[in-house]
Design a protein around this motif. Structure first.
Motif, mmCIF file in Angstrom:
data_model
loop_
_atom_site.group_PDB
_atom_site.id
_atom_site.type_symbol
_atom_site.label_atom_id
_atom_site.label_comp_id
_atom_site.label_asym_id
_atom_site.label_seq_id
_atom_site.Cartn_x
_atom_site.Cartn_y
_atom_site.Cartn_z
ATOM 1 N N ILE A 53 0.849 -1.186 0.000
ATOM 2 C CA ILE A 53 0.000 0.000 0.000
ATOM 3 C C ILE A 53 0.890 1.245 0.000
ATOM 4 N N ALA A 54 0.426 2.290 -0.667
ATOM 5 C CA ALA A 54 1.161 3.559 -0.689
ATOM 6 C C ALA A 54 0.271 4.653 -0.122
ATOM 7 N N ALA A 55 0.881 5.639 0.517
ATOM 8 C CA ALA A 55 0.124 6.750 1.097
ATOM 9 C C ALA A 55 0.933 8.037 0.994
ATOM 10 N N THR A 56 0.227 9.147 0.780
ATOM 11 C CA THR A 56 0.853 10.463 0.659
ATOM 12 C C THR A 56 -0.012 11.501 1.355
ATOM 13 N N VAL A 57 0.617 12.379 2.117
ATOM 14 C CA VAL A 57 -0.092 13.524 2.681
ATOM 15 C C VAL A 57 -0.079 14.624 1.627
ATOM 16 N N ASP A 58 -1.268 14.963 1.118
ATOM 17 C CA ASP A 58 -1.370 15.969 0.052
ATOM 18 C C ASP A 58 -1.339 17.385 0.604
ATOM 19 N N SER A 59 -1.959 17.601 1.764
ATOM 20 C CA SER A 59 -1.975 18.933 2.357
ATOM 21 C C SER A 59 -2.160 18.819 3.861
ATOM 22 N N ALA A 60 -1.677 19.819 4.569
ATOM 23 C CA ALA A 60 -1.830 19.898 6.027
ATOM 24 C C ALA A 60 -1.786 21.362 6.422
ATOM 25 N N ALA A 61 -2.707 21.736 7.320
ATOM 26 C CA ALA A 61 -2.792 23.141 7.707
ATOM 27 C C ALA A 61 -3.095 23.262 9.194
ATOM 28 N N LEU A 62 -2.413 24.178 9.843
ATOM 29 C CA LEU A 62 -2.642 24.500 11.247
ATOM 30 C C LEU A 62 -3.332 25.857 11.336
ATOM 31 N N VAL A 79 -5.764 17.617 7.868
ATOM 32 C CA VAL A 79 -4.857 16.867 6.998
ATOM 33 C C VAL A 79 -5.664 16.199 5.877
ATOM 34 N N ASP A 80 -5.137 16.252 4.680
ATOM 35 C CA ASP A 80 -5.696 15.503 3.545
ATOM 36 C C ASP A 80 -4.634 14.540 3.058
ATOM 37 N N LEU A 81 -4.980 13.268 3.032
ATOM 38 C CA LEU A 81 -4.014 12.276 2.546
ATOM 39 C C LEU A 81 -4.683 11.295 1.600
ATOM 40 N N THR A 82 -3.869 10.666 0.774
ATOM 41 C CA THR A 82 -4.336 9.701 -0.215
ATOM 42 C C THR A 82 -3.714 8.349 0.077
ATOM 43 N N VAL A 83 -4.558 7.326 0.162
ATOM 44 C CA VAL A 83 -4.107 5.942 0.335
ATOM 45 C C VAL A 83 -4.382 5.201 -0.964
ATOM 46 N N ARG A 84 -3.370 4.520 -1.486
ATOM 47 C CA ARG A 84 -3.495 3.862 -2.791
ATOM 48 C C ARG A 84 -3.329 2.350 -2.658
ATOM 49 N N ASN A 85 -4.181 1.630 -3.383
ATOM 50 C CA ASN A 85 -4.070 0.175 -3.513
ATOM 51 C C ASN A 85 -3.532 -0.117 -4.912
ATOM 52 N N PRO A 86 -2.251 -0.445 -5.047
ATOM 53 C CA PRO A 86 -1.662 -0.634 -6.374
ATOM 54 C C PRO A 86 -1.917 -2.019 -6.972
ATOM 55 N N ASN A 87 -2.592 -2.896 -6.231
ATOM 56 C CA ASN A 87 -2.778 -4.270 -6.687
ATOM 57 C C ASN A 87 -3.822 -4.367 -7.804
ATOM 58 N N LYS A 88 -3.534 -5.204 -8.782
ATOM 59 C CA LYS A 88 -4.414 -5.357 -9.937
ATOM 60 C C LYS A 88 -5.520 -6.393 -9.718
ATOM 61 N N GLU A 121 -6.402 -1.188 -7.775
ATOM 62 C CA GLU A 121 -5.765 -0.011 -8.378
ATOM 63 C C GLU A 121 -6.573 1.270 -8.113
ATOM 64 N N ALA A 122 -7.073 1.404 -6.903
ATOM 65 C CA ALA A 122 -7.889 2.563 -6.545
ATOM 66 C C ALA A 122 -7.179 3.416 -5.502
ATOM 67 N N SER A 123 -7.572 4.685 -5.427
ATOM 68 C CA SER A 123 -7.055 5.611 -4.427
ATOM 69 C C SER A 123 -8.223 6.143 -3.602
ATOM 70 N N THR A 124 -7.969 6.350 -2.321
ATOM 71 C CA THR A 124 -8.994 6.847 -1.405
ATOM 72 C C THR A 124 -8.473 8.091 -0.706
#
Length: 205
Positions: A53-62, A79-88, A121-124
Motif C-alpha cells: 500500500i502507498a500513502a501520501t499527505v497531500d496537504s496539512a494546515a494548522l 490533513v488531507d491524505l491519499t491511500v493507494r491500492n496498487p494491486n491489480k 488499483e484505486a485511491s482513497t
C-alpha cells in the motif's frame, strides 16, 4: 537377520508396529500437505503479485498551535491524505480505522475514521482533523516547540492504523494490521508561512 528380528518384534508386539506405521503415514501426509500449501502459495503469489500500500499527505494546515505556560497544547490541524491500492487483482477492506497526531513523539490528537473498501488499483482520499487541548510533558518538548515556532514550521507525525481484509475474487480473508506513518513539516498558522509540501508516508504490516 534384521528382517527376522523385525518380524519377531512385530509378532511379540503388534501394537508397536501399528503405531510406527501410523506415525510414518501421518508424517508423509503432513509433508505432502506442507508441500502442496507451499506450491499453492507460490502460484497465488505469481498470479496476484501483491504490492505494498502507498500513502501520501497531500496537504496539512494548522489554524491553531500554541503552547501555554503550563505546557497545554491548543491545536487545530487538518490533513488531507491519499491511500493507494496498487494491486491489480486484490481489493482491500479497511476496518477499525484510526488516525493520530503526534508532536515530539507525544500524541496530542486522535480521530476515528469510517471503514472503507478500496477496489483494485484505486485511491482513497482521507481527511482526518484534530482539534482540542492536550498537555505535553517535558522541558525538552517545550523547548523544541519554541524553537520550531520561531522557525515558522512544526515537525508533526500523523499516523493511520487499520485492520485489513483482503478480497480475492468473491472471497474475503482476514489480513494484517496496517500502520501508516507520515512525518510532515507543517507551516505555523501564519499568513506568510511557506506552502506545505506533499510528503510520502511509510507503511508497515
Amino acid at each position: 537377520m534384521g528382517s527376522a528380528s523385525r518380524a519377531v518384534s512385530c509378532l511379540c508386539c503388534p501394537c508397536k508396529c501399528l503405531a510406527c506405521g501410523l506415525f510414518s503415514c501421518l508424517c508423509s501426509i503432513l509433508i505432502s500437505l506442507l508441500v502442496t500449501l507451499g506450491v499453492l502459495a507460490l502460484i497465488l503469489y505469481l498470479i496476484f503479485r501483491p504490492h505494498m500500500i502507498a500513502a501520501t499527505v497531500d496537504s496539512a494546515a494548522l489554524t491553531q498551535f500554541t503552547l501555554s505556560t503550563n505546557s497545554a497544547l491548543a491545536y487545530n490541524l487538518a490533513v488531507d491524505l491519499t491511500v493507494r491500492n496498487p494491486n491489480k487483482r486484490v481489493g482491500l477492506y479497511y476496518d477499525n480505522v484510526e488516525s493520530l497526531a503526534l508532536f515530539d513523539a507525544q500524541r496530542f490528537g486522535y480521530a476515528p475514521l469510517d471503514a472503507f473498501y478500496q477496489p483494485t488499483e484505486a485511491s482513497t482520499k482521507l481527511s482526518p482533523s484534530f482539534k482540542g487541548q492536550q498537555p505535553l510533558d517535558g522541558d525538552i518538548t517545550a523547548a523544541n516547540f519554541r524553537s520550531q515556532n520561531t522557525a515558522g514550521q512544526f515537525d508533526i507525525e500523523v499516523k493511520l492504523n487499520a485492520k485489513i481484509r483482503v478480497k480475492v475474487w468473491a472471497f474475503k480473508v482476514p489480513g494484517p494490521k496496517v500502520k501508516i506513518s507520515c512525518p510532515i513539516t507543517v507551516p505555523a498558522p501564519n499568513p506568510n508561512a511557506p506552502a506545505f509540501q506533499p510528503t510520502d508516508c511509510k507503511v508497515w504490516f
